[in-house]
Design a protein around this motif. Structure first.
Motif, PDB file in Angstrom:
ATOM      1  N   ALA A 142       0.637  -0.839   0.403  1.00  0.00           N
ATOM      2  CA  ALA A 142       0.102   0.155   0.026  1.00  0.00           C
ATOM      3  C   ALA A 142       1.292   1.526   0.163  1.00  0.00           C
ATOM      4  O   ALA A 142       0.360   2.616  -0.705  1.00  0.00           O
ATOM      5  CB  ALA A 142      -1.273   0.015   1.271  1.00  0.00           C
ATOM      6  N   VAL A 143       2.167   1.277   0.748  1.00  0.00           N
ATOM      7  CA  VAL A 143       3.112   2.507   0.545  1.00  0.00           C
ATOM      8  C   VAL A 143       4.131   2.581  -0.545  1.00  0.00           C
ATOM      9  O   VAL A 143       4.983   3.389  -0.799  1.00  0.00           O
ATOM     10  CB  VAL A 143       4.111   2.637   1.524  1.00  0.00           C
ATOM     11  N   SER A 144       4.025   1.229  -1.838  1.00  0.00           N
ATOM     12  CA  SER A 144       4.996   0.883  -2.593  1.00  0.00           C
ATOM     13  C   SER A 144       3.689   1.489  -4.160  1.00  0.00           C
ATOM     14  O   SER A 144       4.264   0.600  -5.017  1.00  0.00           O
ATOM     15  CB  SER A 144       5.207  -0.254  -2.491  1.00  0.00           C
ATOM     16  N   GLY A 145       3.088   2.257  -4.019  1.00  0.00           N
ATOM     17  CA  GLY A 145       2.199   2.557  -5.343  1.00  0.00           C
ATOM     18  C   GLY A 145       2.748   3.249  -6.110  1.00  0.00           C
ATOM     19  O   GLY A 145       2.418   3.703  -7.134  1.00  0.00           O
ATOM     20  N   GLU A 146       3.748   3.969  -6.080  1.00  0.00           N
ATOM     21  CA  GLU A 146       4.683   4.279  -7.083  1.00  0.00           C
ATOM     22  C   GLU A 146       4.100   5.769  -6.963  1.00  0.00           C
ATOM     23  O   GLU A 146       3.486   6.531  -5.879  1.00  0.00           O
ATOM     24  CB  GLU A 146       4.853   4.058  -8.347  1.00  0.00           C
ATOM     25  N   LEU A 147       4.103   6.606  -8.194  1.00  0.00           N
ATOM     26  CA  LEU A 147       3.496   7.761  -8.506  1.00  0.00           C
ATOM     27  C   LEU A 147       1.746   7.650  -8.001  1.00  0.00           C
ATOM     28  O   LEU A 147       1.060   8.939  -8.505  1.00  0.00           O
ATOM     29  CB  LEU A 147       3.296   7.914  -9.812  1.00  0.00           C
ATOM     30  N   ALA A 148       0.878   6.808  -7.940  1.00  0.00           N
ATOM     31  CA  ALA A 148      -0.652   6.673  -8.145  1.00  0.00           C
ATOM     32  C   ALA A 148      -0.768   7.423  -6.406  1.00  0.00           C
ATOM     33  O   ALA A 148      -1.606   8.216  -6.434  1.00  0.00           O
ATOM     34  CB  ALA A 148      -0.438   5.268  -8.118  1.00  0.00           C
ATOM     35  N   ASN A 149       0.144   7.102  -4.937  1.00  0.00           N
ATOM     36  CA  ASN A 149      -0.398   7.839  -4.183  1.00  0.00           C
ATOM     37  C   ASN A 149      -0.298   9.368  -3.719  1.00  0.00           C
ATOM     38  O   ASN A 149      -0.577   9.662  -3.371  1.00  0.00           O
ATOM     39  CB  ASN A 149       0.656   6.753  -3.204  1.00  0.00           C
ATOM     40  N   PRO A 150       0.586  10.126  -4.321  1.00  0.00           N
ATOM     41  CA  PRO A 150       1.427  11.534  -4.631  1.00  0.00           C
ATOM     42  C   PRO A 150       0.745  12.095  -5.584  1.00  0.00           C
ATOM     43  O   PRO A 150      -0.111  12.990  -5.122  1.00  0.00           O
ATOM     44  CB  PRO A 150       2.575  11.791  -4.767  1.00  0.00           C
ATOM     45  N   TYR A 151       0.000  11.288  -6.691  1.00  0.00           N
ATOM     46  CA  TYR A 151      -1.118  11.821  -7.098  1.00  0.00           C
ATOM     47  C   TYR A 151      -2.262  11.852  -6.767  1.00  0.00           C
ATOM     48  O   TYR A 151      -2.885  13.445  -6.620  1.00  0.00           O
ATOM     49  CB  TYR A 151      -0.851  11.574  -8.811  1.00  0.00           C
ATOM     50  N   TRP A 152      -2.751  10.517  -5.542  1.00  0.00           N
ATOM     51  CA  TRP A 152      -3.712  11.269  -5.210  1.00  0.00           C
ATOM     52  C   TRP A 152      -3.647  11.774  -3.740  1.00  0.00           C
ATOM     53  O   TRP A 152      -4.957  12.596  -3.665  1.00  0.00           O
ATOM     54  CB  TRP A 152      -4.673   9.855  -4.798  1.00  0.00           C
ATOM     55  N   PHE A 153      -2.937  11.855  -2.858  1.00  0.00           N
ATOM     56  CA  PHE A 153      -2.954  12.216  -1.924  1.00  0.00           C
ATOM     57  C   PHE A 153      -2.424  13.563  -1.851  1.00  0.00           C
ATOM     58  O   PHE A 153      -3.304  14.924  -0.958  1.00  0.00           O
ATOM     59  CB  PHE A 153      -1.467  12.254  -1.209  1.00  0.00           C
TER      60      PHE A 153
END
Length: 406
Positions: free
Chosen positions: A220-231
Motif C-alpha cells: 500500500a505504500v509502494s504505489g509509486e506515482l499513484a499515491n502522491p498524485y492521489w494525496f
C-alpha cells in the motif's frame, strides 16, 4: 546453511555470521526473507512439515521429475538454508522450542489461526527467550479483520494497489500482474528492514521483540506515482504499456530496431538538452527531416507535432541495430536501454563484471548459475550460495549441534 558450524567458523566473516534464524515459512515472502539472510551469512534453519514446504510442489521441476527435492522454485528461494523436519506432535513442538532456545530470530509466516494450531504463543516465547526477535511476515498482519485471510502475489498486488498501475494502454484489457513475485518480494524487503531495526535495538537494550510485517501494508505504500498524485492533486493515474502510470497518457517508449529487437527510449519533450541531443543524433543518421527547424526549439510546437516526431524516431531506430542504438544513445546522454529477454540477463556485461551470478551444483548432477547476494560490501566478501536443502536433510545434524552447544 548446509555447512556445519565448524565449517562456518572457518569461512570468511559475512554481515550476518553468527546469526541463527529459525524459519517457519511457507510462502515466497518469508522464504525470500530467509534467503536474503542466508546470502549474508546467517545460519537459516528451515522448519518443514513431513510433506515439506508448499513451495516444494511448485514447478518447474529439474529434469521434469516432480518430487519434493526437484522444484526449481524451492531451490531458488531456499539457497543456503538447512532443512529440519518436525511434525505437530508433542515431541515435534518440544523440538521446535529446543531450536528456539539458542536462536536469534524466529521468521514466521503463520497467520493467527496457524500460530494457535502450531501451539505457539508469541508473547510467551518472548518472555521465555528475552533476546529472541520474532519476525512475522503475513498477508495482512497479525490483527484486524483480515488477519487470517490467505493471499497470493496477484491478490496482494491488487488489494495493496500497485496492480492498478500495471498493464497496457488498451484499458479494455484488465490490469496485468508483473512477473517475478513482486508483491512477495516487496514484503520481504520491508521485513528485512524491520528485522535490522529490531536487531539494532537489541544491541542497545539486550531485548528482542515482535516485528509484525504486513504484505498488504508494504504494498500500500509502494504505489509509486499513484499515491502522491492521489494525496495532493487528488487525481487517478492511468496504466500504460511499459511506462509509468500517469494522470494523462504519455508517448510510447518502445521502439523496434533493425535486428528485430526492441529498445526502451523515454523522450521528455519538455527537457531541452536531451531534445537537442536527439535531433543531433537523428541528423547524423539522416532522418531529422524538419526537426532542425527553429520552430521545434519551442516546447509548444513540439507538443503540437508530437505524432510527427514519434514517427521520425521510429524511423531512426529501424535503421539501427539494438546494440548500436543503445550504446550510441547512452553516449549522447539519452535515457535508453535494451529490452532483454530473461536468457539475455545471464550474459549481461555489467552483471558479469560484478560477479552477480555464481555457478553452483544444485542437486542430482544439475549445475546452474544462480544470483549471489544483491549487496556488495567493502568489508565483506561476496560468497556463492550453497544449494537448497533436501527435505529434512539436516534434521539429525542440527539437533546434534544443538546438544553440543548446550
Amino acid at each position: 546453511m548446509t555447512a556445519s558450524p565448524t565449517e562456518a567458523a572457518c569461512s570468511p566473516a559475512l554481515p550476518y555470521s553468527g546469526l541463527t534464524v529459525v524459519e517457519w515459512a511457507d510462502d515466497p515472502a518469508g522464504e525470500y526473507t530467509g534467503k536474503l539472510l542466508a546470502d549474508l551469512g546467517a545460519d537459516v534453519v528451515k522448519v518443514e512439515p513431513p510433506q515439506g514446504s508448499p513451495t516444494r510442489q511448485v514447478g518447474p521441476f529439474a529434469h521434469g521429475v516432480v518430487s519434493a527435492d526437484t522444484s526449481l522454485t524451492f531451490w531458488y528461494y531456499n539457497l543456503g538454508k538447512r532443512s529440519v523436519v518436525l511434525d505437530r506432535s508433542q515431541s515435534g513442538r518440544a523440538s521446535l522450542h529446543h531450536l528456539l532456545a539458542g536462536a536469534d530470530v524466529l521468521l514466521s509466516t503463520l497467520r493467527p489461526g496457524g500460530i494457535a494450531a502450531a501451539g505457539l504463543d508469541y508473547p510467551r516465547l518472548l518472555a521465555e527467550h528475552p533476546r529472541l526477535v520474532i519476525l512475522s511476515v503475513t498477508p495482512f498482519g497479525l490483527n484486524g479483520p483480515w488477519a487470517d485471510y490467505r493471499t497470493s502475489d496477484l491478490v496482494g498486488l491488487a488489494a495493496g494497489g500497485p496492480l492498478a498501475s500495471c498493464g497496457y494502454d488498451d484499458h479494455t484489457i484488465p490490469p496485468i500482474r508483473p512477473g517475478g513475485n513482486q508483491g512477495y518480494h516487496t514484503a520481504a524487503s520491508f521485513a528485512h528492514c524491520g528485522l535490522l531495526l529490531a536487531l539494532l535495538d537489541r544491541q542497545r537494550t539486550g531485548a528482542g521483540q515482535l516485528v509484525d510485517v504486513s504484505m498488504h501494508e508494504s504494498l500500500a505504500v509502494s504505489g509509486e506515482l499513484a499515491n502522491p498524485y492521489w494525496f495532493y492533486p487528488r487525481v487517478l493515474v492511468q496504466r500504460q504499456t511499459c511506462r509509468h502510470a500517469q494522470p494523462v497518457p504519455t508517448q510510447p517508449a518502445l521502439f523496434r530496431c533493425a535486428d528485430g529487437r526492441w529498445i526502451y527510449f523515454a523522450l521528455i519533450l519538455a527537457d531541452q538538452k536531451p531534445w537537442e541531443a536527439l535531433v543531433a543524433w537523428m541528423e547524423s543518421v539522416g532522418v531529422a527531416a524538419d526537426l532542425t527547424d527553429a520552430a521545434y526549439r519551442g516546447l509548444a510546437h513540439r507538443q503540437r507535432n508530437f505524432q510527427h516526431i514519434q514517427e521520425l524516431i521510429e524511423c531512426l531506430f529501424l535503421l539501427l541495430d539494438s546494440a548500436t542504438a543503445y550504446h550510441e544513445g547512452q553516449r549522447r546522454g539519452l535515457p535508453i536501454g535494451p529490452v532483454n529477454a530473461p536468457e539475455d540477463v545471464l550474459d549481461d556485461e555489467h552483471l558479469r563484471a560484478r560477479d552477480f551470478f555464481a555457478t553452483i551444483e544444485l542437486d542430482s548432477g544439475v549445475s546452474a548459475p544462480v544470483p549471489t547476494s544483491p549487496y556488495r560490501f567493502s568489508s565483506f566478501p561476496t560468497m556463492a550460495p550453497t544449494r537448497a536443502p533436501r527435505l529434512g536433510e539436516h534434521t539429525r545434524q542440527v539437533f546434534i549441534d544443538k546438544e553440543a552447544d548446550l
